[in-house]
Design an enzyme around this catalytic site. Structure first.
Site, PDB file in Angstrom:
ATOM      1  N   GLU A  96       0.492  -1.468   0.011  1.00  0.00           N
ATOM      2  CA  GLU A  96       0.240  -0.284  -0.115  1.00  0.00           C
ATOM      3  C   GLU A  96       0.954   1.684  -0.041  1.00  0.00           C
ATOM      4  O   GLU A  96       0.589   2.303   0.655  1.00  0.00           O
ATOM      5  CB  GLU A  96      -1.234  -0.181   1.402  1.00  0.00           C
ATOM      6  CG  GLU A  96      -1.689  -0.744   0.832  1.00  0.00           C
ATOM      7  CD  GLU A  96      -3.217  -1.180   1.653  1.00  0.00           C
ATOM      8  OE1 GLU A  96      -4.253  -1.025   2.186  1.00  0.00           O
ATOM      9  OE2 GLU A  96      -2.442  -0.956   3.491  1.00  0.00           O
ATOM     10  N   HIS A  99      -4.485   1.218  10.923  1.00  0.00           N
ATOM     11  CA  HIS A  99      -5.977   0.773  11.416  1.00  0.00           C
ATOM     12  C   HIS A  99      -6.688   1.034  12.531  1.00  0.00           C
ATOM     13  O   HIS A  99      -7.165  -0.008  13.256  1.00  0.00           O
ATOM     14  CB  HIS A  99      -5.956  -0.784  11.660  1.00  0.00           C
ATOM     15  CG  HIS A  99      -4.921  -0.945  10.367  1.00  0.00           C
ATOM     16  ND1 HIS A  99      -5.234  -3.025   9.722  1.00  0.00           N
ATOM     17  CD2 HIS A  99      -5.165  -0.639   8.722  1.00  0.00           C
ATOM     18  CE1 HIS A  99      -4.904  -2.734   8.319  1.00  0.00           C
ATOM     19  NE2 HIS A  99      -4.238  -1.479   7.586  1.00  0.00           N
TER      20      HIS A  99
END
Lengths: 283, 283, 283, 283
Positions: free
Chosen positions: B120, B141
């Site tokens: 990512e 997250h």
């Protein structure tokens, strides 16, 4: 991957599924003589690294707060699929290599030597019987999931790290399997009922008790246990915000969970969690 | 270790440092022909303090519980705005100076040497392209924000330390950008879509995934990631109390966030968090 | 206790209240000449134990999670009630004896030596002016109380350790005092407004910011800050259960909070919290 | 340290141990005349392992977060059912063997030596009077249970480890027993009222205060205190999910709680919690 007649690749998953059906058919065909508590033969010696992996799995589950005193983790014997390995009855945070015992799939110990055993070891044996694809099993009382086990609100994936939940999370009601019980999976019959409720899924909730999480190896099972608990906590918070929620869709879950390596680089989590659990984080 | 002329050992670190300078010089000197997956030239050698800052940022994010195994932090190359620096694919708690890699804004590595990279990383490169004011990017997250990413309830500032949220917190829906995906920002196209949703704001939520937080430097980005998570948790609690809430107003947010130094003495938090993360708190 | 005309004892609290009014009247009557940042004289040398007490208070607040990077604690100078002591601008977890500075009640430093100061020190100075009974002040962003500061739901005592909340917990709205601000108490005027909202109570919430907690000494102020946060968290949980709640009544609160020693043996908490914060817990 | 005949130092601990035996023997030999606040005779000397068990119980309760500064644990004297043992007034995390005192069931100290005592020790004495089956008592302010003590929502078992709650959890309203009080159980009369509300059950909640948990031995009482708090937290989360909940049924609770050994291998939790509290977890 292998190839079909026309050269098109057949997904490994389908091959395994077929193998599973054959194994199940064979198992049904062979009538084993009834025998009281025979001592099974060992599945063979194990490399220290295999034992170490199971010890680390136990420590990680404790260090992450997924398992406190109760709950357990097992791996299938790498040299003999009809044996599995699990600690004697001891809290996972305290497990060392010397605590690991071997069992057959009826959960009889190979070499008991007077050690106390988890009364719920049937959870593991019965799942290994029904799920040839599973090589690691974790049973937890993790606090995030208990509320969903007693609620009619289904546990659903809210974050992609728990995308494996997209297939649905069944809730096992021990009352249906055993009537009034002491809530423990203390027999092969109860273990089989639980394994059947799990079916081909990665997680099953146990009403008023906890959950069971499985994987193709113990690392996957441990990671799923961690992410299932986190998902449950975040879902509960999201529900309390009020209004509709935008869950990971079945299609997204299938895409995320189906690919090799799509499980988010599992080694990265394992390496971190191991360093933390074994107290070897860098200074 | 190797030995210098006088027989004294030269630390590996110094050798590597020299190697890196030579590599950088060579890279700058050679004009590589344009090609798919070209190896970009380095933005130039970096003072150790810059690398250290990024290492500390990683450790802080882990120590504060903002990032567990996944998520990452980057800084723009101080000597070349078209390069950025980020760790190889490793949990932030484990990052050391040797793990830092350099990338161009298409997220190609300058000097890969076989190291695995975050799939990512396009989040970072595409944001650096669109936001020249941004020199630090954090992807998390963090558990406080996930519920708001899947809810229709907007994340709003409840405490002045998160006053930067007053401009609004967009939610990036990956389905709009990529249809059914594995939820990961694994391409430049997805990264650009996310960067466009972020637009000129400090935080964007990623539905079912996490968030991205940016700042004029990495310290600001880290602090914003911490305060965004805290704000989300407190807002969820306040909503559960019932009744209307009195948020930081846009005018207050603008006043607080607009002034230099108004961000509450950022060095004070950084110094504390660094001491905690690097285990140098006073006795 | 002292005695009234008929020999009946007059509660110390009433005496102090009268003293307070007289002090306030005198303060209003004296027109001090406008002077730019005069350097006040010191209140006199301090025994190391006094400084140590303030250092420990800072560490406890950090160790208990009541204060992270921001927030501060002060004590009134034991030898001169028009001076107070507080750390330079630094996170409480990092405070050592060398960081303690002295201020007059207008919050001018006695001996600055170039050190940076908390911009919100006026909270402390203005409260010491209006509250002669207060000798310890704590300002926190503790996460349990923030939701109540932005909600219309009043914070009320749910456990006797927070019985001091029975007098009510006012919420200070900085908009009423200063219109659009950067939310910080960066002036004597804002500090005075906050002190007036606190009035004769132990705790005042600051909307979108945190709280201020006071006590007859710093130990009481610290304990109240800890118990206020715990109370807020438990009250939020109780509200989410649904249905009416059975709070500590005003009469119970008055009985509990009014008696000497009724505050539950404060030394017991201090000794524990100090041992934990200073890392001297027994093995 | 002092010296023995051969000049070798005799540890203070051994000297104290001998002194204690002599004191106990003398105490047993002397028949004290009945009087207000008589000093009761000792129930007899205690093996160090008994004292150690109570010290560990205190440390576990602190280490698990069940008791912070306040709250206490006691055991009935194994040699004399009309005596019990409890620490002097000190935070449980700080308790060592030297802090343990002996009391009669009216909660008079056998050998006070100027030590401060818990004002609420009557909780223990009065329960030991009414409950001959109880040999361990724990009083906590554990944060999970407080909300249920002030709510009309009953605490009910959501996990089998707390199945002992199936008999119901009474809430003691001190107002009914003592009108307006300072909320403390500071008399035998209040202690008896609380013991009567507990009746034959394992747990009683105290409105606005905490709970009392009992067991046939201190290990059971400690485990029940831990599991009651966990159960309360999970029940609160489950309620917030909305909809009907599937509690452990009375029949299941009776089955689980009634069997010997059905309490889930209590030694497993004790061994883990002790290792954690005494900082002897394996590396």
């Amino acid at each position: 991957m292998t190839s079909g007649p026309a050269g098109a690749p057949i997904p490994l998953r389908e091959v395994m599924s077929t193998v599973r059906l054959i194994v199940a058919a064979l198992a049904s065909a062979i009538a084993l003589p009834a025998a009281a508590q025979t001592t099974p033969a060992s599945g063979g010696p194990l490399p220290p690294a295999v034992i170490e992996e199971l010890v680390v799995a136990n420590r990680i589950l404790a260090d992450r707060g997924i398992i406190d005193a109760y709950g357990h983790a097992s791996i299938r014997h790498p040299g003999n699929p009809s044996r599995y390995l699990m600690a004697r009855a001891i809290a996972p945070a305290l497990v060392t290599a010397d605590d690991i015992m071997e069992f057959d799939l009826d959960s009889n110990p190979v070499d008991r030597r007077g050690r106390s055993m988890f009364v719920e070891r049937f959870i593991h044996g019965e799942i290994y019987k029904l799920r040839p694809d599973v090589n690691g099993v974790v049973h937890t009382h993790s606090m995030g999931v208990i509320p969903f086990g007693i609620s009619q609100v289904p546990l659903k994936p809210v974050i992609h790290t728990a995308s494996f939940l997209h297939v649905g999370v069944p809730v096992w009601e021990i009352r249906e399997a055993g009537g009034v019980t002491n809530m423990l999976v203390h027999s092969a019959a109860l273990g089989r009922s639980l394994a059947e409720k799990l079916a081909n899924k990665p997680v099953v909730l146990m009403r008023g008790h906890g959950n069971v999480v499985v994987g193709g190896n113990i690392r996957v099972a441990v990671a799923r246990a961690v992410f299932t608990d986190e998902n449950a906590r975040m879902q509960a918070t999201a529900i309390a915000l009020g209004g509709p929620l935008n869950y990971i869709s079945p299609e997204e879950g299938a895409m995320r969970d189906g690919e090799d390596g799509s499980r988010g680089d599992p080694a990265r989590a394992w390496d971190l969690w191991k360093a933390s659990a074994m107290k070897t984080l860098p200074k």
